[in-house]
Each structure stands twice: as C-alpha cells, then as structure tokens.
Design a protein around this motif. Sequence first.
Motif, short mmCIF file in Angstrom:
data_model
loop_
_atom_site.label_atom_id
_atom_site.label_comp_id
_atom_site.label_asym_id
_atom_site.label_seq_id
_atom_site.Cartn_x
_atom_site.Cartn_y
_atom_site.Cartn_z
N LEU A 1 10.86 -7.40 5.10
CA LEU A 1 10.05 -6.80 4.04
C LEU A 1 9.64 -5.39 4.44
O LEU A 1 9.49 -5.08 5.63
N ALA A 2 9.41 -4.54 3.45
CA ALA A 2 9.34 -3.10 3.69
C ALA A 2 7.95 -2.58 4.06
O ALA A 2 7.84 -1.63 4.83
N VAL A 3 6.89 -3.18 3.52
CA VAL A 3 5.57 -2.56 3.62
C VAL A 3 4.64 -3.45 4.44
O VAL A 3 4.21 -4.51 3.99
N HIS A 4 4.33 -2.99 5.65
CA HIS A 4 3.48 -3.74 6.56
C HIS A 4 2.10 -3.12 6.65
O HIS A 4 1.90 -1.95 6.29
N GLY A 5 1.14 -3.91 7.11
CA GLY A 5 -0.23 -3.44 7.25
C GLY A 5 -1.00 -4.29 8.23
O GLY A 5 -0.45 -5.20 8.87
N VAL A 6 -2.31 -4.04 8.33
CA VAL A 6 -3.15 -4.73 9.30
C VAL A 6 -4.45 -5.15 8.63
O VAL A 6 -4.79 -4.68 7.54
N ASP A 7 -5.18 -6.05 9.29
CA ASP A 7 -6.58 -6.27 8.93
C ASP A 7 -7.40 -6.18 10.21
O ASP A 7 -6.96 -6.61 11.29
N VAL A 8 -8.59 -5.60 10.09
CA VAL A 8 -9.39 -5.29 11.27
C VAL A 8 -10.85 -5.64 11.04
O VAL A 8 -11.30 -5.79 9.89
N SER A 9 -11.57 -5.75 12.15
CA SER A 9 -13.02 -5.94 12.11
C SER A 9 -13.60 -5.25 13.34
O SER A 9 -12.89 -4.51 14.04
N ARG A 10 -14.85 -5.51 13.64
CA ARG A 10 -15.50 -4.89 14.79
C ARG A 10 -14.78 -5.20 16.10
O ARG A 10 -14.86 -4.44 17.08
N TRP A 11 -14.07 -6.32 16.13
CA TRP A 11 -13.46 -6.77 17.38
C TRP A 11 -12.31 -5.87 17.83
O TRP A 11 -11.86 -5.95 18.97
N GLN A 12 -11.80 -5.02 16.94
CA GLN A 12 -10.76 -4.06 17.35
C GLN A 12 -11.37 -2.80 17.98
O GLN A 12 -10.64 -1.97 18.49
N GLY A 13 -12.67 -2.66 17.94
CA GLY A 13 -13.32 -1.51 18.56
C GLY A 13 -12.92 -0.21 17.90
O GLY A 13 -12.67 -0.13 16.70
N GLU A 14 -12.84 0.85 18.70
CA GLU A 14 -12.46 2.17 18.20
C GLU A 14 -10.96 2.21 17.92
O GLU A 14 -10.16 1.84 18.78
N ILE A 15 -10.61 2.68 16.74
CA ILE A 15 -9.22 2.70 16.30
C ILE A 15 -8.77 4.13 16.05
O ILE A 15 -9.48 4.92 15.42
N HIS B 1 4.47 -8.61 -0.26
CA HIS B 1 5.58 -9.39 -0.80
C HIS B 1 6.32 -8.57 -1.86
O HIS B 1 6.10 -8.75 -3.06
N GLY B 2 7.17 -7.67 -1.40
CA GLY B 2 7.94 -6.86 -2.34
C GLY B 2 8.59 -5.68 -1.66
O GLY B 2 8.47 -5.47 -0.46
N SER B 3 9.28 -4.88 -2.46
CA SER B 3 9.99 -3.70 -1.97
C SER B 3 9.03 -2.51 -1.92
O SER B 3 7.88 -2.59 -2.35
N GLU B 4 9.54 -1.37 -1.42
CA GLU B 4 8.74 -0.14 -1.42
C GLU B 4 8.34 0.26 -2.83
O GLU B 4 7.19 0.61 -3.09
N ASP B 5 9.31 0.22 -3.75
CA ASP B 5 9.00 0.60 -5.13
C ASP B 5 7.97 -0.35 -5.74
O ASP B 5 7.07 0.09 -6.47
N GLN B 6 8.10 -1.63 -5.47
CA GLN B 6 7.13 -2.59 -6.00
C GLN B 6 5.75 -2.36 -5.41
O GLN B 6 4.74 -2.50 -6.10
N TRP B 7 5.69 -1.99 -4.13
CA TRP B 7 4.41 -1.67 -3.52
C TRP B 7 3.77 -0.46 -4.20
O TRP B 7 2.59 -0.49 -4.55
N HIS B 8 4.55 0.60 -4.38
CA HIS B 8 4.01 1.80 -5.02
C HIS B 8 3.52 1.49 -6.43
O HIS B 8 2.45 1.95 -6.85
N ASP B 9 4.30 0.72 -7.20
CA ASP B 9 3.89 0.37 -8.55
C ASP B 9 2.59 -0.43 -8.54
O ASP B 9 1.67 -0.19 -9.33
N TRP B 10 2.51 -1.40 -7.64
CA TRP B 10 1.32 -2.24 -7.55
C TRP B 10 0.11 -1.44 -7.10
O TRP B 10 -0.98 -1.54 -7.67
N ALA B 11 0.28 -0.61 -6.08
CA ALA B 11 -0.84 0.18 -5.55
C ALA B 11 -1.25 1.28 -6.54
O ALA B 11 -2.44 1.54 -6.72
N ASP B 12 -0.27 1.92 -7.18
CA ASP B 12 -0.59 2.99 -8.14
C ASP B 12 -1.39 2.45 -9.31
O ASP B 12 -2.24 3.15 -9.88
N ALA B 13 -1.12 1.21 -9.70
CA ALA B 13 -1.84 0.61 -10.83
C ALA B 13 -3.33 0.47 -10.51
O ALA B 13 -4.15 0.42 -11.42
N ARG B 14 -3.68 0.44 -9.24
CA ARG B 14 -5.08 0.30 -8.85
C ARG B 14 -5.74 1.67 -8.66
O ARG B 14 -6.92 1.73 -8.31
#
Length: 340
Positions: free
Chosen positions: A133-147, A325-338
């Motif tokens: 899948l094309a578009v990866h990311g992370v989730d973080v909290s205080r436990w990751q410290g300085e980023i 869950h999708g391609s780069e174009d699907q990510w952009h369409d989904w994110a742009d809608a927001r």
Amino acid sequence: MRFSGVPAILFACLAVAGCTSSSGIDDILAQKPSLETTSSVARPASPVPTADVVIEAQAEEVLAWAGPVPTPEALVPQTRVTGMPVPAEKPVAMLTPPKPTVRTRSPVRAQIYSRQFRDAKPINFGKASPKRLAVHGVDVSRWQGEIDWAKLRTQGANFAYIKATDGGDHLDPMFKKNWRAAHEAGLKRGAYHFFYWCRVASEQADWFIRNVPRVPGALPPVIDVEYNGESSCKRRLSPQKIREKMQVFMDRLERHYGQRPIIYTAPDFYRDNLQGAFLDYPFWLRSVAAHPSKVYPGRKWIFWQYSGSGLSQGVNGKIDLNVFHGSEDQWHDWADARSS
C-alpha cells in the motif's frame, strides 16, 4: 436526512440517556486485558517527558480548565453526517451569473514519501503485506518523547494521529507541541481520544472538544476503544452499554467537527463488543500478526495499524506504524475532501 431543529430538552435527554451507565454484576466480565496494546497505553523503557497525570476516579471530579465548553446551541446544527457534512440549502438564483464559479482541483498536492521504516519485530504478511500500500503514517503519544517531525516525514510518515486526551480530565502533555510540529512538517494530522468506561461519555466528548482545535484539513477525530489492564478503571460493561456510550461520544464530536469519527480498536475488544455494529462508521484496525481481513472478517477499514514495534529516524524507541487503505490518488481525494 437533515433535521432543522431539535428541542434543547430532547438533546439533553438523549445525552443523559446515552452517556450515563451503571454496571451491575451481569455487566462485569472476566476477560483478561488484551496483549494488543498500543503505544498510548504501554510505557516504554526509554525516558519520556514528565507530567502530572491525575488518576481516574469513580467519583465526580472537577475538570481542569482549558477554555469554555461549547454549548449545544453553539455547535454545528444537529445533522447526522455521512462522510462529509452537507451544506445548508441556499435559494436558487433567478439568473445565471455571467462568470459562474468553477471548482477545480488544486494542481499542487503534498508529496507522498515511500516507507523507510524498520521493525524490531518484523512480520511476514506475504502477499497481503502493508508494504504494497502506498500511504503510510504513524500514531504517537507522550511516550515517543521529542520527535523530529521533518525527519520522520521523510521516512514515510505521510500522516500522524496524535494522542490528545483520555477520560474526562487527562491531556497528553506532548499534544500541543506534536499537533503544531506535525503540521509545520507537512504531515496530515488528526487527534485521538482514549475512552474510559468509568467516565460519562458526554463529559469525555466535551474534554476532547476543549483541547483539540477545529481546523481545516485535519483528519477525522478518533475514538480509541480497547481493553487496558493498566487503567485504574476495571469496569467491564455489556456490549449494549459500550455501544451506547460510544454513540453519545461520537455524535457530539460529529456535530462539532463536521466529520464522522473513526473507531480504533483491537481484536479482542472488537470480538466481544463491536462485531456487526457501527457499519456506517470508518474503522482503524489493529492487526500486527495477520491481515485485517483474517482478524476482522467482513469489516471494512480505512486505516490498518500493522506494527507496534516500528523503528524510524526522527524518533527514539518504538513507534506504531499504520497504512491507508487505498492508492495515492485515493488518499489525496479522501484527504482533500476534509480540507473543504
């Protein structure tokens, strides 16, 4: 379907009915807490920023002040939104304007960085690997410290979900800094709330709203529902009560932010409480040993958390890894809608 005005008394009754629950003997179950814990509930070995954290209590508590709580009248009209909010109706013009406005897609889109993460405990997902899948990311909290957010982005973090609140009075001490820095580094960002079953649902929603800004382009808010053996709240409610409390919380956030919240959950909590429920809500599923289709049969999802032991430049220690869950174009369409 659009509702133009719900009496205030009916709104209050719904909130009280949905978010107040009592747990009897039959509601208390004997399940052991899940081993599928996230970085938001598992303390790492590395040093983390210190903060005064209030222990969750059963008794009535005074909320820490973080700005006024929006009243129901101040919120967006009570419209159940499926996907994006529906704009209010406007009268149709009698004459066509000489130069009608044409909505065009912005030619500039944020760069998508390929996945450069490593994993302390790699899993072979075979042909169903998240690497496909094309578009990866992370989730973080205080436990990751300085980023170092700029560095983290170049390693493949195209989006980030950031721990904001839990319960009715806990604010992650790194939230404001992470929220600002992730945006400055060019990541799409969203905030999540860890839900406590010993607190009133509307109270938790108000606390989240106080602390998480409503800004264009932000990803939908997330409600994190899972078992947590480290929590001071040991209550185990019936599936019906759990769904009632979740609905109250999610309705309140949807009215305020204009986006339907995403539900994050883990395998055992899903099995016990969410199978067949909330079919019109997007899901973010934790599945670190197999593809979500095997762990959550038939459940559609938008994000997959595939590792809790990720390693990356820009952050010390382990970090949760996710994929869209999708391609780069699907990510952009989904994110742009927001962003509109």
